[in-house]
Design a protein around this motif. Structure first.
Motif, PDB file in Angstrom:
ATOM      1  N   HIS A  28     -17.010 -34.467 -23.103  1.00  0.00           N
ATOM      2  CA  HIS A  28     -16.706 -33.520 -24.175  1.00  0.00           C
ATOM      3  C   HIS A  28     -15.228 -33.612 -24.534  1.00  0.00           C
ATOM      4  O   HIS A  28     -14.368 -33.806 -23.668  1.00  0.00           O
ATOM      5  N   PHE A  29     -14.940 -33.467 -25.807  1.00  0.00           N
ATOM      6  CA  PHE A  29     -13.554 -33.367 -26.253  1.00  0.00           C
ATOM      7  C   PHE A  29     -13.055 -31.957 -25.941  1.00  0.00           C
ATOM      8  O   PHE A  29     -13.777 -30.972 -26.118  1.00  0.00           O
ATOM      9  N   CYS A  30     -11.822 -31.858 -25.449  1.00  0.00           N
ATOM     10  CA  CYS A  30     -11.294 -30.535 -25.125  1.00  0.00           C
ATOM     11  C   CYS A  30      -9.794 -30.479 -25.411  1.00  0.00           C
ATOM     12  O   CYS A  30      -9.132 -31.504 -25.561  1.00  0.00           O
ATOM     13  N   ILE A  31      -9.270 -29.275 -25.482  1.00  0.00           N
ATOM     14  CA  ILE A  31      -7.847 -29.050 -25.710  1.00  0.00           C
ATOM     15  C   ILE A  31      -7.356 -28.055 -24.663  1.00  0.00           C
ATOM     16  O   ILE A  31      -8.149 -27.421 -23.966  1.00  0.00           O
ATOM     17  N   THR A  32      -6.040 -27.920 -24.554  1.00  0.00           N
ATOM     18  CA  THR A  32      -5.480 -26.951 -23.613  1.00  0.00           C
ATOM     19  C   THR A  32      -5.215 -25.634 -24.341  1.00  0.00           C
ATOM     20  O   THR A  32      -5.101 -25.589 -25.566  1.00  0.00           O
ATOM     21  N   ASN A  33      -5.106 -24.578 -23.539  1.00  0.00           N
ATOM     22  CA  ASN A  33      -4.619 -23.330 -24.126  1.00  0.00           C
ATOM     23  C   ASN A  33      -3.100 -23.396 -24.159  1.00  0.00           C
ATOM     24  O   ASN A  33      -2.503 -24.429 -23.857  1.00  0.00           O
ATOM     25  N   ASN A  34      -2.444 -22.353 -24.483  1.00  0.00           N
ATOM     26  CA  ASN A  34      -0.986 -22.390 -24.663  1.00  0.00           C
ATOM     27  C   ASN A  34      -0.196 -22.068 -23.391  1.00  0.00           C
ATOM     28  O   ASN A  34       1.014 -21.910 -23.441  1.00  0.00           O
ATOM     29  N   SER A  35      -0.884 -22.006 -22.247  1.00  0.00           N
ATOM     30  CA  SER A  35      -0.204 -21.594 -21.023  1.00  0.00           C
ATOM     31  C   SER A  35       0.438 -22.753 -20.274  1.00  0.00           C
ATOM     32  O   SER A  35       1.197 -22.537 -19.325  1.00  0.00           O
ATOM     33  N   PHE A  36       0.173 -23.988 -20.683  1.00  0.00           N
ATOM     34  CA  PHE A  36       0.693 -25.141 -19.953  1.00  0.00           C
ATOM     35  C   PHE A  36       2.086 -25.525 -20.435  1.00  0.00           C
ATOM     36  O   PHE A  36       2.337 -25.600 -21.646  1.00  0.00           O
ATOM     37  N   VAL A  37       2.981 -25.801 -19.478  1.00  0.00           N
ATOM     38  CA  VAL A  37       4.241 -26.442 -19.821  1.00  0.00           C
ATOM     39  C   VAL A  37       4.009 -27.945 -19.711  1.00  0.00           C
ATOM     40  O   VAL A  37       3.012 -28.397 -19.155  1.00  0.00           O
ATOM     41  N   VAL A  43      -3.813 -34.803 -16.614  1.00  0.00           N
ATOM     42  CA  VAL A  43      -3.770 -36.260 -16.680  1.00  0.00           C
ATOM     43  C   VAL A  43      -5.150 -36.784 -16.300  1.00  0.00           C
ATOM     44  O   VAL A  43      -5.991 -36.042 -15.783  1.00  0.00           O
ATOM     45  N   VAL A  44      -5.383 -38.059 -16.550  1.00  0.00           N
ATOM     46  CA  VAL A  44      -6.676 -38.646 -16.210  1.00  0.00           C
ATOM     47  C   VAL A  44      -6.910 -38.527 -14.702  1.00  0.00           C
ATOM     48  O   VAL A  44      -6.029 -38.821 -13.898  1.00  0.00           O
ATOM     49  N   GLY A  45      -8.097 -38.083 -14.327  1.00  0.00           N
ATOM     50  CA  GLY A  45      -8.425 -37.897 -12.924  1.00  0.00           C
ATOM     51  C   GLY A  45      -8.292 -36.468 -12.452  1.00  0.00           C
ATOM     52  O   GLY A  45      -8.765 -36.122 -11.364  1.00  0.00           O
ATOM     53  N   ASP A  46      -7.646 -35.627 -13.246  1.00  0.00           N
ATOM     54  CA  ASP A  46      -7.516 -34.214 -12.885  1.00  0.00           C
ATOM     55  C   ASP A  46      -8.878 -33.529 -12.910  1.00  0.00           C
ATOM     56  O   ASP A  46      -9.707 -33.786 -13.793  1.00  0.00           O
ATOM     57  N   ILE A  47      -9.092 -32.652 -11.949  1.00  0.00           N
ATOM     58  CA  ILE A  47     -10.238 -31.758 -11.976  1.00  0.00           C
ATOM     59  C   ILE A  47      -9.764 -30.467 -12.625  1.00  0.00           C
ATOM     60  O   ILE A  47      -8.769 -29.876 -12.192  1.00  0.00           O
ATOM     61  N   VAL A  48     -10.443 -30.054 -13.677  1.00  0.00           N
ATOM     62  CA  VAL A  48      -9.990 -28.911 -14.464  1.00  0.00           C
ATOM     63  C   VAL A  48     -11.103 -27.880 -14.623  1.00  0.00           C
ATOM     64  O   VAL A  48     -12.285 -28.168 -14.401  1.00  0.00           O
ATOM     65  N   THR A  49     -10.675 -26.697 -14.987  1.00  0.00           N
ATOM     66  CA  THR A  49     -11.616 -25.636 -15.341  1.00  0.00           C
ATOM     67  C   THR A  49     -11.622 -25.495 -16.858  1.00  0.00           C
ATOM     68  O   THR A  49     -10.567 -25.323 -17.478  1.00  0.00           O
ATOM     69  N   LEU A  50     -12.810 -25.602 -17.448  1.00  0.00           N
ATOM     70  CA  LEU A  50     -12.961 -25.475 -18.888  1.00  0.00           C
ATOM     71  C   LEU A  50     -13.595 -24.135 -19.224  1.00  0.00           C
ATOM     72  O   LEU A  50     -14.452 -23.637 -18.486  1.00  0.00           O
ATOM     73  N   GLU A  51     -13.163 -23.602 -20.330  1.00  0.00           N
ATOM     74  CA  GLU A  51     -13.816 -22.410 -20.871  1.00  0.00           C
ATOM     75  C   GLU A  51     -14.509 -22.808 -22.165  1.00  0.00           C
ATOM     76  O   GLU A  51     -13.870 -23.347 -23.077  1.00  0.00           O
ATOM     77  N   GLN A  52     -15.794 -22.596 -22.221  1.00  0.00           N
ATOM     78  CA  GLN A  52     -16.536 -22.961 -23.420  1.00  0.00           C
ATOM     79  C   GLN A  52     -16.558 -21.797 -24.403  1.00  0.00           C
ATOM     80  O   GLN A  52     -16.965 -20.684 -24.081  1.00  0.00           O
ATOM     81  N   ARG A  53     -16.094 -22.087 -25.598  1.00  0.00           N
ATOM     82  CA  ARG A  53     -16.080 -21.087 -26.670  1.00  0.00           C
ATOM     83  C   ARG A  53     -16.857 -21.655 -27.841  1.00  0.00           C
ATOM     84  O   ARG A  53     -16.348 -22.492 -28.590  1.00  0.00           O
ATOM     85  N   ASP A  54     -18.093 -21.240 -27.955  1.00  0.00           N
ATOM     86  CA  ASP A  54     -19.002 -21.811 -28.952  1.00  0.00           C
ATOM     87  C   ASP A  54     -19.122 -23.313 -28.703  1.00  0.00           C
ATOM     88  O   ASP A  54     -19.554 -23.720 -27.647  1.00  0.00           O
ATOM     89  N   ASP A  55     -18.685 -24.130 -29.658  1.00  0.00           N
ATOM     90  CA  ASP A  55     -18.776 -25.582 -29.475  1.00  0.00           C
ATOM     91  C   ASP A  55     -17.450 -26.191 -29.035  1.00  0.00           C
ATOM     92  O   ASP A  55     -17.288 -27.410 -29.027  1.00  0.00           O
ATOM     93  N   LYS A  56     -16.485 -25.358 -28.637  1.00  0.00           N
ATOM     94  CA  LYS A  56     -15.180 -25.851 -28.199  1.00  0.00           C
ATOM     95  C   LYS A  56     -15.020 -25.702 -26.687  1.00  0.00           C
ATOM     96  O   LYS A  56     -15.547 -24.776 -26.080  1.00  0.00           O
ATOM     97  N   TYR A  57     -14.263 -26.661 -26.100  1.00  0.00           N
ATOM     98  CA  TYR A  57     -13.973 -26.615 -24.671  1.00  0.00           C
ATOM     99  C   TYR A  57     -12.458 -26.508 -24.498  1.00  0.00           C
ATOM    100  O   TYR A  57     -11.706 -27.361 -24.975  1.00  0.00           O
ATOM    101  N   ILE A  58     -12.033 -25.475 -23.802  1.00  0.00           N
ATOM    102  CA  ILE A  58     -10.604 -25.208 -23.611  1.00  0.00           C
ATOM    103  C   ILE A  58     -10.259 -25.388 -22.135  1.00  0.00           C
ATOM    104  O   ILE A  58     -10.914 -24.810 -21.259  1.00  0.00           O
ATOM    105  N   ILE A  59      -9.224 -26.190 -21.847  1.00  0.00           N
ATOM    106  CA  ILE A  59      -8.755 -26.360 -20.462  1.00  0.00           C
ATOM    107  C   ILE A  59      -7.892 -25.153 -20.119  1.00  0.00           C
ATOM    108  O   ILE A  59      -6.838 -24.935 -20.735  1.00  0.00           O
TER     109      ILE A  59
END
Length: 298
Positions: A28-37, A43-59
């Protein structure tokens, strides 16, 4: 609803993540929220938590990393991340004029003191005569005895498949090296892909100036359930002082430096210099010290 996923691609447009498995990936294509510096971006290989908002995936979170690989930008005083949670680093270099001991050393230093298996891969050996190959082997074994070495023709499938012997089952590997040394060709073979390259084949051999067109950092899967990360060729390998000091590449020097009379010893003319004494009695080479001072003083 929150979902755990693995980052499989990073580009200027955003991120892709696998919410499935290696055998049955669901990308799935995803984007980050605004909390990341910037230094915390996935980076590639990271295990992340996604939040699904309708058809969008937010890291929304990057989970704890086993390790992290990136180069240090001295001007901006921050890291540019390449990959995380690696098992093996393959430093790929070609048996031609691209071959550089200093470049190999800098790639090896990127991992610092982290527990990541490191292997030097010499490609384009099909272009060498037997005596020439022996010379390359002797250089690598003399200069880098602390890491493994392997020698392949990246166009030979059987030789390329031997690289998997250096990676744990279902483990992840990354290919580091300059453009045109055969990284994408290796990835194509291991993953049955057809990544676009600009490498010119002449008489069944690579041309000396092969170039590939990898422009993003991507993870691919092999049939044997290994993960391989292909990134663009790196021209400048930025290193942080602490990373150099923690690496086993210069462990003989850093161990000796701790025995110097002065903590700020420059290892030149200072009295009580353990490194200078080691060079004089033949237990340390001047070439190794010069290489150390070069990367430390940049």
């Amino acid at each position: 609803m929150n979902i755990t996923a693995e980052i499989t691609s990073v580009s200027k447009k955003g991120f892709h993540a696998n919410t499935g498995t290696i055998k049955k990936p669901q990308i799935h294509f995803c984007i980050t929220n605004n909390s990341f510096v910037s230094d915390e971006l996935p980076v590639v290989g990271d295990i992340v938590t996604l939040e699904q908002r309708d058809d969008k995936y937010i890291i929304i979170e990057v989970q704890s990393r086993k390790n992290f690989l990136g180069r240090f930008d001295h001007a901006k005083q921050k890291y540019q991340g390449f990959a995380a949670n690696l098992d093996t680093i393959f430093v790929v270099t070609a048996a031609n004029k691209e071959f550089s001991q200093n470049r190999i050393r800098r790639f090896l230093l990127l991992s610092g003191g982290q527990d990541i298996r490191k292997v030097i891969v010499l490609t384009k050996i099909d272009q060498l005569k037997a005596k020439e190959l022996v010379k390359f082997k002797n250089v690598l074994q003399k200069e880098f005895p602390m890491v493994e070495h392997t020698y392949i023709n990246a166009l030979d499938k059987d030789q390329v498949l031997t690289l998997l012997n250096h990676v744990k089952k279902k483990g992840s590997m990354i290919l580091l090296g300059s453009s045109g040394v055969g990284k994408s060709t290796i990835t194509n073979t291991l993953c049955d892909l057809d990544l676009k390259t600009k490498e010119t084949i002449q008489g069944g051999r690579f041309a000396d100036k092969g170039k590939h067109t990898t422009s993003s950092r991507n993870m691919y899967y092999t049939k044997s359930s290994h993960k391989i990360i292909d990134i663009p060729g790196i021209k400048i390998v930025g290193l942080e002082r602490e990373t150099i000091l923690q690496s086993e590449i210069f462990s003989s020097i850093t161990t000796l430096a701790a025995k110097c009379k002065f903590t700020n010893c420059a290892h030149q003319t200072e009295p009580g210099c353990a490194i200078k004494n080691a060079i004089e009695n033949g237990t340390l080479s001047r070439a190794e010290l010069d290489a150390y001072l070069q990367v430390m003083n940049e």
